[in-house]
Every structure is written in structure tokens, then in C-alpha cells.
Motif scaffolding. Structure first.
Motif, mmCIF file in Angstrom:
data_model
loop_
_atom_site.group_PDB
_atom_site.id
_atom_site.type_symbol
_atom_site.label_atom_id
_atom_site.label_comp_id
_atom_site.label_asym_id
_atom_site.label_seq_id
_atom_site.Cartn_x
_atom_site.Cartn_y
_atom_site.Cartn_z
ATOM 1 N N LEU A 17 52.712 41.981 27.471
ATOM 2 C CA LEU A 17 51.263 41.984 27.606
ATOM 3 C C LEU A 17 50.695 41.240 26.397
ATOM 4 O O LEU A 17 50.821 41.709 25.262
ATOM 5 C CB LEU A 17 50.730 43.422 27.669
ATOM 6 N N THR A 18 50.107 40.068 26.628
ATOM 7 C CA THR A 18 49.615 39.259 25.512
ATOM 8 C C THR A 18 48.113 39.344 25.312
ATOM 9 O O THR A 18 47.609 38.988 24.255
ATOM 10 C CB THR A 18 50.008 37.777 25.697
ATOM 11 N N GLU A 19 47.396 39.820 26.338
ATOM 12 C CA GLU A 19 45.938 39.905 26.213
ATOM 13 C C GLU A 19 45.396 41.009 27.108
ATOM 14 O O GLU A 19 45.856 41.201 28.227
ATOM 15 C CB GLU A 19 45.321 38.573 26.627
ATOM 16 N N CYS A 20 44.405 41.725 26.595
ATOM 17 C CA CYS A 20 43.663 42.731 27.348
ATOM 18 C C CYS A 20 42.211 42.563 26.914
ATOM 19 O O CYS A 20 41.866 42.830 25.765
ATOM 20 C CB CYS A 20 44.177 44.136 27.016
ATOM 21 N N ALA A 21 41.384 42.038 27.815
ATOM 22 C CA ALA A 21 40.009 41.703 27.445
ATOM 23 C C ALA A 21 39.012 42.279 28.443
ATOM 24 O O ALA A 21 39.243 42.247 29.653
ATOM 25 C CB ALA A 21 39.852 40.186 27.383
ATOM 26 N N ARG A 22 37.910 42.779 27.919
ATOM 27 C CA ARG A 22 36.829 43.274 28.775
ATOM 28 C C ARG A 22 36.082 42.097 29.377
ATOM 29 O O ARG A 22 36.003 41.024 28.796
ATOM 30 C CB ARG A 22 35.869 44.132 27.969
ATOM 31 N N SER A 23 35.506 42.320 30.540
ATOM 32 C CA SER A 23 34.740 41.288 31.229
ATOM 33 C C SER A 23 33.436 41.018 30.490
ATOM 34 O O SER A 23 32.840 41.927 29.908
ATOM 35 C CB SER A 23 34.426 41.738 32.654
ATOM 36 N N SER A 24 33.002 39.772 30.547
ATOM 37 C CA SER A 24 31.705 39.409 29.965
ATOM 38 C C SER A 24 30.631 39.297 31.037
ATOM 39 O O SER A 24 29.506 38.897 30.759
ATOM 40 C CB SER A 24 31.829 38.082 29.211
ATOM 41 N N VAL A 25 30.965 39.675 32.276
ATOM 42 C CA VAL A 25 30.012 39.603 33.387
ATOM 43 C C VAL A 25 28.993 40.740 33.255
ATOM 44 O O VAL A 25 29.381 41.909 33.168
ATOM 45 C CB VAL A 25 30.758 39.701 34.745
ATOM 46 N N PRO A 26 27.698 40.411 33.241
ATOM 47 C CA PRO A 26 26.680 41.459 33.151
ATOM 48 C C PRO A 26 26.808 42.455 34.307
ATOM 49 O O PRO A 26 26.996 42.066 35.457
ATOM 50 C CB PRO A 26 25.358 40.690 33.243
ATOM 51 N N GLY A 27 26.745 43.736 34.000
ATOM 52 C CA GLY A 27 26.828 44.776 35.009
ATOM 53 C C GLY A 27 28.237 45.187 35.375
ATOM 54 O O GLY A 27 28.439 46.084 36.174
ATOM 55 N N ALA A 28 29.232 44.538 34.795
ATOM 56 C CA ALA A 28 30.639 44.868 35.089
ATOM 57 C C ALA A 28 31.284 45.469 33.839
ATOM 58 O O ALA A 28 32.308 45.004 33.363
ATOM 59 C CB ALA A 28 31.389 43.621 35.544
ATOM 60 N N SER A 29 30.670 46.524 33.337
ATOM 61 C CA SER A 29 31.087 47.088 32.048
ATOM 62 C C SER A 29 32.495 47.664 32.046
ATOM 63 O O SER A 29 33.117 47.778 30.995
ATOM 64 C CB SER A 29 30.086 48.153 31.597
ATOM 65 N N ARG A 30 33.033 48.034 33.222
ATOM 66 C CA ARG A 30 34.375 48.611 33.255
ATOM 67 C C ARG A 30 35.446 47.598 33.662
ATOM 68 O O ARG A 30 36.625 47.912 33.686
ATOM 69 C CB ARG A 30 34.391 49.815 34.196
ATOM 70 N N SER A 31 35.038 46.373 34.015
ATOM 71 C CA SER A 31 35.988 45.345 34.428
ATOM 72 C C SER A 31 36.741 44.795 33.216
ATOM 73 O O SER A 31 36.197 44.705 32.118
ATOM 74 C CB SER A 31 35.264 44.202 35.134
ATOM 75 N N PHE A 32 38.005 44.438 33.460
ATOM 76 C CA PHE A 32 38.817 43.847 32.385
ATOM 77 C C PHE A 32 39.923 43.018 33.004
ATOM 78 O O PHE A 32 40.174 43.083 34.207
ATOM 79 C CB PHE A 32 39.392 44.933 31.461
ATOM 80 N N ASN A 33 40.560 42.194 32.175
ATOM 81 C CA ASN A 33 41.671 41.387 32.662
ATOM 82 C C ASN A 33 42.833 41.447 31.688
ATOM 83 O O ASN A 33 42.660 41.754 30.503
ATOM 84 C CB ASN A 33 41.230 39.948 32.937
ATOM 85 N N LEU A 34 44.015 41.186 32.234
ATOM 86 C CA LEU A 34 45.257 41.230 31.464
ATOM 87 C C LEU A 34 45.976 39.901 31.610
ATOM 88 O O LEU A 34 45.879 39.237 32.644
ATOM 89 C CB LEU A 34 46.185 42.325 31.991
ATOM 90 N N LEU A 35 46.725 39.533 30.584
ATOM 91 C CA LEU A 35 47.587 38.368 30.639
ATOM 92 C C LEU A 35 48.973 38.801 30.184
ATOM 93 O O LEU A 35 49.119 39.433 29.127
ATOM 94 C CB LEU A 35 47.051 37.254 29.737
ATOM 95 N N PHE A 36 49.980 38.506 31.012
ATOM 96 C CA PHE A 36 51.374 38.814 30.707
ATOM 97 C C PHE A 36 52.156 37.519 30.580
ATOM 98 O O PHE A 36 51.906 36.570 31.332
ATOM 99 C CB PHE A 36 52.014 39.650 31.833
ATOM 100 N N ARG A 37 53.115 37.470 29.672
ATOM 101 C CA ARG A 37 54.028 36.337 29.544
ATOM 102 C C ARG A 37 55.427 36.827 29.892
ATOM 103 O O ARG A 37 55.922 37.775 29.286
ATOM 104 C CB ARG A 37 53.998 35.761 28.140
ATOM 105 N N ALA A 38 56.036 36.180 30.882
ATOM 106 C CA ALA A 38 57.382 36.550 31.325
ATOM 107 C C ALA A 38 58.335 35.378 31.089
ATOM 108 O O ALA A 38 57.904 34.228 30.965
ATOM 109 C CB ALA A 38 57.369 36.928 32.804
ATOM 110 N N GLY A 39 59.616 35.673 31.051
ATOM 111 C CA GLY A 39 60.638 34.673 30.769
ATOM 112 C C GLY A 39 60.972 33.798 31.962
ATOM 113 O O GLY A 39 60.364 33.899 33.033
#
Length: 121
Positions: free
Chosen positions: A53-75
Motif C-alpha cells: 500500500l503506497t498511498e491512502c488519500a482522502r477525496s478532494s470532491v466537495p460533499g464526499a467527506s468519507r471518500s478515499f482512494n488507495l494505491l498499491f504497488r505489486a511485483g
């Protein structure tokens, strides 16, 4: 495996940590079966690789306070298809997560996941 809602707080402290990523092994699938295989089914032949898991970021979209995204790096052994993968680690109960490969890297691939819980729902 229990059905549970996953939130930002389940992933944020695990950035930089490795997860086991299980997926249906297309080589072991019955060609007559037209449906997608569930990597969590007992007895199902599954491929396994590690994904960090390389990134876990909250959404910057107004009104989407619980939204988030993840980025994984696999081999290099990771699949290159989007789909539901079973992610787990010793301190994280196995959870099916829909991942989309977004980039091939010299040493593998990166996968993106988006969580959009509806506020107030």
C-alpha cells in the motif's frame, strides 16, 4: 470472511506495509465457466502475490467527506486485469477489494481502489 465496511482509518496506518493479494488463477479456471471466479471461494485455485500500500488519500470532491482512494504497488507476478482481489495481512482480515491496474512499472504494476461511502447512509 465477514462483510464489513472499510474506511480510511482501516488503511491509513498501513501505508508502506505489504498485503497478500489473492486472485482467481485463469490457468486453473474451467474454460466452460463464463463467469468471473471469486478468489475467496474455498477450493478455488488462486494466484497469490504481494502488494504494498503506497498511498491512502482522502477525496478532494466537495460533499464526499468519507471518500478515499488507495494505491498499491505489486511485483512482476501480479495480474494485469481489473477485478475483485482478496487482500489480507496478519493484522487485516481478508477483504474483497475491486482494484484497477493503472500503470505498469519496470518491476510490476500499480493498482488503484476507490471507496465512495455515501455520507449519511
Amino acid at each position: 470472511m465477514s462483510a464489513r465496511s472499510l474506511g480510511f482509518e482501516d488503511f491509513e496506518p498501513r501505508v508502506g506495509q505489504s498485503f497478500t493479494m489473492r486472485y482467481a488463477d485463469p490457468a486453473a479456471a474451467d474454460p466452460a465457466d463464463a463467469g468471473p471466479a471469486d478468489p475467496g471461494e474455498a477450493g478455488e485455485a488462486a494466484g497469490v502475490c504481494e502488494a504494498v500500500l503506497t498511498e491512502c488519500a482522502r477525496s478532494s470532491v466537495p460533499g464526499a467527506s468519507r471518500s478515499f482512494n488507495l494505491l498499491f504497488r505489486a511485483g512482476p507476478d501480479a495480474p494485469r486485469e481489473q477485478g475483485t482481489y482478496l487482500l489480507s495481512r496478519q493484522d487485516f482480515e481478508p477483504a474483497p477489494i475491486f482494484l484497477v491496474p493503472v500503470r505498469t512499472t519496470p518491476d510490476g504494476a500499480e493498482f488503484h481502489a476507490v471507496f465512495n461511502p455515501i455520507d449519511g447512509g
